[in-house]
Structure formats: C-alpha cells, structure tokens
Design a protein around this motif. Structure first.
Motif, PDB file in Angstrom:
ATOM      1  N   GLY A 124       0.789  -1.227   0.000  1.00  0.00           N
ATOM      2  CA  GLY A 124       0.000   0.000   0.000  1.00  0.00           C
ATOM      3  C   GLY A 124       0.820   1.275   0.000  1.00  0.00           C
ATOM      4  O   GLY A 124       2.007   1.290   0.330  1.00  0.00           O
ATOM      5  N   GLU A 125       0.129   2.361  -0.384  1.00  0.00           N
ATOM      6  CA  GLU A 125       0.788   3.656  -0.548  1.00  0.00           C
ATOM      7  C   GLU A 125       1.316   4.214   0.774  1.00  0.00           C
ATOM      8  O   GLU A 125       2.362   4.842   0.818  1.00  0.00           O
ATOM      9  N   LYS A 126       0.545   4.013   1.847  1.00  0.00           N
ATOM     10  CA  LYS A 126       0.983   4.544   3.153  1.00  0.00           C
ATOM     11  C   LYS A 126       2.296   3.892   3.576  1.00  0.00           C
ATOM     12  O   LYS A 126       3.206   4.566   4.061  1.00  0.00           O
ATOM     13  N   ALA A 127       2.385   2.568   3.383  1.00  0.00           N
ATOM     14  CA  ALA A 127       3.607   1.843   3.753  1.00  0.00           C
ATOM     15  C   ALA A 127       4.776   2.328   2.907  1.00  0.00           C
ATOM     16  O   ALA A 127       5.894   2.525   3.403  1.00  0.00           O
ATOM     17  N   LEU A 128       4.508   2.558   1.629  1.00  0.00           N
ATOM     18  CA  LEU A 128       5.564   3.036   0.735  1.00  0.00           C
ATOM     19  C   LEU A 128       6.023   4.434   1.153  1.00  0.00           C
ATOM     20  O   LEU A 128       7.216   4.716   1.224  1.00  0.00           O
ATOM     21  N   GLN A 129       5.049   5.295   1.443  1.00  0.00           N
ATOM     22  CA  GLN A 129       5.395   6.671   1.831  1.00  0.00           C
ATOM     23  C   GLN A 129       6.272   6.678   3.082  1.00  0.00           C
ATOM     24  O   GLN A 129       7.238   7.451   3.169  1.00  0.00           O
TER      25      GLN A 129
END
Lengths: 254, 178
Positions: free
Chosen positions: A193-198
């Motif tokens: 997911g995007e949050k984990a990537l960010q």
C-alpha cells in the motif's frame, strides 16, 4: 485468500498508475534531449527516458494480459482525464534544479516501490520488478550525486536546490495518493500500500536531504487528484505532442 | 566450435538439449549483438530457453538486458533469420522477464569479447552492487585502475563512460546490473 474481482480491479488500478507515471516522466525526461546543461546530462536524461518508457511498455503489457487494450492504444489514444499519473510527473521540466529534485524524489519512490513488489503474489509483476530495480538504481544514484553536489556547492546553488525542493515536495507527496482498493491489494499481498511506501520513502529521503543541508518543507499539503484523472493543465498539451504522430494514422505499421 | 560456458546461475547452464536444440544453440553462436560485433547473444546471456523437435518448429526465449533496450527487436529478427537457415520455418521468439537479466549472466568468454571491443567488462557481483565499483573500473586499454567514472549513462543503456588517468584515454564500460 482467493483473488476476487475486487482484487483484480485493485491490481489493474495500481498497474495503470505505475505505467502512466513511467510513460509521462519518460516523456518529460526526453525533453532534456538536446537541452542538458552539459553533454553528460543530455545523455543521462535521455537514457533515463528510454528506461522509463521501456518499463511503461512492460507494465502496459501486463495490463494487456489482464484484458486491457494493447500498449500502443492505451498509451496513445487516451485523453488527460483517463490518465492515472500523479501530478508530479506531468509538471514541465522547468529549470535543471526542478528536474533534478523531481528526478531523485520520484526515482527513490520507484526504487522502494519495486523493491516491495519483488515479493508480490502477482508473479508477473514480481518478475518485472526484479528487473526494474537494477535499472532504477542508476537513476537514484544520478539524482543523489547532483543534489549533493549542488546543495554543497555555493550559496546560489544551495538556494536553488532548496527552492526546487519547496516546489517539488507537495507534488512528490501526491505520488502516494491512495487508490480505491488499498485494503484489497494489501490483504492478498499484491502490494502493501501507498501509506507503507510513503513511510519507507520518508525514512530514506529525509535523512539524505538533511545531510545535504536542505530543509524539508513543513506544513506542505500533498497535491492530489492525479490518480483519479484530475490533472494540471500541463498534461493535455504533453499528450497532444506525444501522440501527434500516432494519431495521424493509428493503423500505420512501424 | 567452442560452446558457451553458461554461468551457474544461467537457466541454460548444464541444461540437457536434444540434437535439434543443440543445432539451434550452435547456430546462435554466430548471432552477434548488433552494437557489439565481438559478442554473441549466447555469451551475452540473453537466450534463456530453447525448445525444438524434429519438425520445423522452434521456440526461443530472450530476456532484455534493459527493459528499454531498442536492440532487442533487432535481435529477435536476427534469431528468426538465423533459424530459417537451419530449416526452422515456424519460429516463435518471445521476450520474458522470467529470468531477470543481470551482468553475472554474461559468460567468461563474453567478458573477454567485451574487452576485445574496447569495453571494460562488468565486475562479477554477489547480487548486490555498490555503485562505487564503477569508480575504479580497470581501463580496457592499459589495465590501470587509476580511472574516473565520468557518468553512469553512455551511448547505450548498458554502457557507462570513464576516463583513464594513466593512459589518458576515455573509455566505455559495460555496466554491472543486479
């Protein structure tokens, strides 16, 4: 867990945004061809453009295997509101300082994204991610080298790096705009997911930029909308130029 | 004819081929990289699968060195043409990322072929590359390690550009890739 229709829709949504990012940043990088401040930079941005467009093709091919139209049709016949790229990649190249800061922040996110996707349960995506990782490593190295040199150069070059970072930062945060299927693609281990990537991106770029004496802009809101087809006025002219030859005769054999 | 010594990590390493497949392998030894005339595509490591039987059908799988490499299409066509001369008329050449190409897939002879063309061969790596290795690439002309990396981007995606502080020549290297 079984893959349902919603999981596949999430996968398709994710592949579109990744492929569109690659294609559009590839086109922007190519705009430095012939204009680079030195010959080596002309070649560097042209080479990175070639890598990105090659990578976008591989991703559009994965989409084609999932039932979407063929890569040329998808790349050259859609209008701006049908693109899912983030607004960071569509911004004009500006001056070299803007392009170099964008290049680093974008490629560092890509490097981490493909690193995470190497373990994706969607094996075709894991395979291309293994390949892309080695290529993008050179892009990250390029961006870091310049940011470090210029930030530690003289007062003017440092100020210009800081101003470029201030301008790019909110756009860069827009890379991590969440899609409609974040939960679905995470629960079947397609992508965390995007949050984990960010979070991983922040852990990587903040210490580096700080070590270069640059300040991370505070209170900066992400520029969102790109993932949902809401774009800056700059995207449509880019597409018009990129697609001009294709649209003269879409049935031509090349 | 010498056969390619596929590195251990290459999918064709120690692969048992039938006589038809062996004939294809032998033929591909003379299909050269369009940009490096001393290097054949087997030594480059991009041929990852060969399948044939006693008909005129054959399948060859290639893996790109770089995803944006424009020479791949040319090499696909070269494989078609080469196999035609061996009597294979229904040839399917596919591209797959199943084996992600990395510079360790170049054979020992391939490294020598690069050098013959004046390109510094990529150093062997353990799966992870510290990009510092580029900064003291041995000069392919005089052998000195007193060299400087000028830019990791060269005239093609797979090449970097260097300068030798000993013999004062610019040279190109074939990039190490994970």
């Amino acid at each position: 867990m079984e893959m349902t229709e919603r999981h596949v829709m999430g996968l398709i949504e994710m592949l579109y945004k990744m492929a569109d990012d690659q294609l559009i940043i590839g086109h922007r990088n190519s705009e430095w061809t012939g204009l680079g401040p030195i010959l080596e930079e002309d070649i560097a941005f042209s080479s990175m453009a070639q890598d990105k467009i090659g990578q976008s093709l591989a991703l559009y091919e994965l989409l084609h295997e999932l039932g979407e139209q063929d890569p040329d049709t998808v790349a050259f016949t859609r209008n701006a509101e049908q693109f899912h790229c983030c607004q960071l990649v569509e911004a004009p190249i500006g001056e070299f300082d803007f392009s170099i800061v964008r290049q680093y922040l974008f490629d560092q996110a890509e490097a981490l994204r493909f690193e995470m996707l190497i373990t994706s349960v969607y094996e075709p995506l894991a395979m291309v991610s293994r390949k892309f990782r080695g290529e993008i490593k050179y892009h990250v190295m390029h961006g870091k080298t310049w940011i470090e040199q210029l930030s530690k150069g003289n007062e003017e070059s440092h100020d210009r790096m800081q101003q470029a970072l201030n301008a790019v930062w909110p756009l860069a945060l827009g890379m991590f705009e969440e899609g409609d299927y974040e939960k679905e693609i995470a629960e079947v281990h397609i992508f965390a997911g995007e949050k984990a990537l960010q979070a991983r991106w922040m852990e990587t770029v903040v210490p580096f930029l700080s070590s270069c004496g640059l300040e991370i802009p505070a209170h900066s809101d992400a520029v969102l909308g790109g993932r949902k087809g809401k774009h800056s006025p700059e995207l449509q002219p880019l597409l018009d130029e990129m697609c001009e030859v294709f649209r003269i005769d879409p049935s031509a054999e090349w | 004819m010498l056969t390619t010594d596929f590195p251990d990590s290459h999918p064709l390493h120690a692969r048992v081929l039938n006589p038809h497949e062996q004939r294809i392998l032998d033929r591909l030894e003379s299909v050269m990289d369009p940009e490096i005339p001393t290097l054949n595509i087997l030594d480059l490591g991009i041929v990852t699968r060969i399948q044939a039987d006693n008909t005129d059908r054959a399948q060859v799988q290639l893996t790109p060195t770089f995803s944006g490499c424009p020479a791949l299409k040319i090499m696909e066509n070269m494989v078609h043409e080469a196999l035609k001369t061996e009597g294979f008329h229904q040839v399917e050449v596919t591209t797959s990322f199943e084996t992600a190409w990395n510079s360790n897939l170049i054979s020992e002879r391939g490294l020598q072929s690069l050098k013959k063309h004046g390109l510094a061969p990529p150093p062997r790596h353990e799966g992870y590359i510290e990009l510092d290795v580029l900064s003291d690439t041995p000069c392919p002309l005089c052998g000195s390690r007193n060299t400087t990396l000028q830019t990791p981007f060269g005239p093609t995606l797979c090449r970097s550009m260097h300068y030798c502080n000993h013999c004062h020549n610019g040279f190109e290297g074939f990039k190490p890739v994970e």
